[in-house]
Scaffold this motif. Structure first.
Motif, mmCIF file in Angstrom:
data_model
loop_
_atom_site.group_PDB
_atom_site.id
_atom_site.type_symbol
_atom_site.label_atom_id
_atom_site.label_comp_id
_atom_site.label_asym_id
_atom_site.label_seq_id
_atom_site.Cartn_x
_atom_site.Cartn_y
_atom_site.Cartn_z
ATOM 1 N N GLN A 18 -4.553 24.976 3.439
ATOM 2 C CA GLN A 18 -5.327 25.956 2.684
ATOM 3 C C GLN A 18 -6.090 26.815 3.679
ATOM 4 O O GLN A 18 -6.869 26.292 4.487
ATOM 5 C CB GLN A 18 -6.297 25.260 1.727
ATOM 6 C CG GLN A 18 -7.191 26.209 0.962
ATOM 7 C CD GLN A 18 -6.423 27.067 -0.019
ATOM 8 O OE1 GLN A 18 -5.536 26.594 -0.711
ATOM 9 N NE2 GLN A 18 -6.771 28.357 -0.079
ATOM 10 N N SER A 54 2.676 25.456 2.325
ATOM 11 C CA SER A 54 3.224 24.137 2.003
ATOM 12 C C SER A 54 4.320 23.790 3.000
ATOM 13 O O SER A 54 5.023 24.671 3.499
ATOM 14 C CB SER A 54 3.810 24.129 0.593
ATOM 15 O OG SER A 54 2.830 24.394 -0.377
ATOM 16 N N ARG A 111 -2.251 29.457 0.678
ATOM 17 C CA ARG A 111 -1.953 28.046 0.834
ATOM 18 C C ARG A 111 -0.508 27.891 1.281
ATOM 19 O O ARG A 111 0.410 28.302 0.566
ATOM 20 C CB ARG A 111 -2.180 27.242 -0.450
ATOM 21 C CG ARG A 111 -2.061 25.738 -0.193
ATOM 22 C CD ARG A 111 -2.354 24.895 -1.400
ATOM 23 N NE ARG A 111 -1.226 24.798 -2.305
ATOM 24 C CZ ARG A 111 -1.048 23.798 -3.177
ATOM 25 N NH1 ARG A 111 -1.950 22.823 -3.243
ATOM 26 N NH2 ARG A 111 -0.011 23.793 -3.982
ATOM 27 N N TYR A 114 -0.079 20.397 3.148
ATOM 28 C CA TYR A 114 -0.576 21.729 2.806
ATOM 29 C C TYR A 114 -1.546 22.221 3.874
ATOM 30 O O TYR A 114 -2.188 21.440 4.571
ATOM 31 C CB TYR A 114 -1.302 21.688 1.461
ATOM 32 C CG TYR A 114 -0.483 21.149 0.332
ATOM 33 C CD1 TYR A 114 -0.613 19.824 -0.083
ATOM 34 C CD2 TYR A 114 0.432 21.960 -0.345
ATOM 35 C CE1 TYR A 114 0.139 19.315 -1.125
ATOM 36 C CE2 TYR A 114 1.181 21.459 -1.395
ATOM 37 C CZ TYR A 114 1.033 20.136 -1.771
ATOM 38 O OH TYR A 114 1.786 19.639 -2.808
#
Length: 124
Positions: free
Chosen positions: A82, A21, A19, A80
């Motif tokens: 993912q 950020s 993930r 984000y």
């Protein structure tokens, strides 16, 4: 003015997940469309995903559709990415970008502010 700082990139095995950020400065983050792009050595920068200001509209490159998910938390000024089922061909520097006054866009020319990027390496 918006400053963007990416984090979360690292070495991961094929099939794994990460993930990423992107933390943004500035009080107007919630008004920006946000995008993720990636740049692999010897290749052009590619669009990955974009999300509109509210998070209600997203758009993905065909190469990542069904594997990657873009999301945002406007209270945290963060977007984000993912990434699941990672493949060696996903190896690249991933950068986030911000665009004002538009919906989701895949063309880099619409994005005004860019982060420095975070390296994602997927081993086979």
């Amino acid at each position: 003015q918006v400053q963007l700082v990416e984090s979360g990139g690292r070495l991961v095995q094929a099939g794994g997940s990460l993930r990423l950020s992107c933390a943004a400065s500035g009080r107007t983050f919630s008004s920006y469309t946000m995008g993720w792009f990636r740049h692999a050595p010897g290749k052009e920068r590619d669009f990955v995903a974009a999300i509109n200001w509210s998070g209600g509209n997203t758009y993905y490159a065909d190469s990542v559709k069904g594997r990657f998910t873009i999301s945002r938390d406007n209270a945290k000024n963060t977007v984000y990415l993912q990434m699941n089922s990672l493949k060696p061909e996903d190896t690249a520097v991933y950068s986030c970008a911000a665009a004002s006054g538009i919906g989701v866009q895949s063309s880099a020319r619409w994005y005004t502010y860019w982060g420095q990027g975070t390296q994602v390496t997927v081993s086979s």
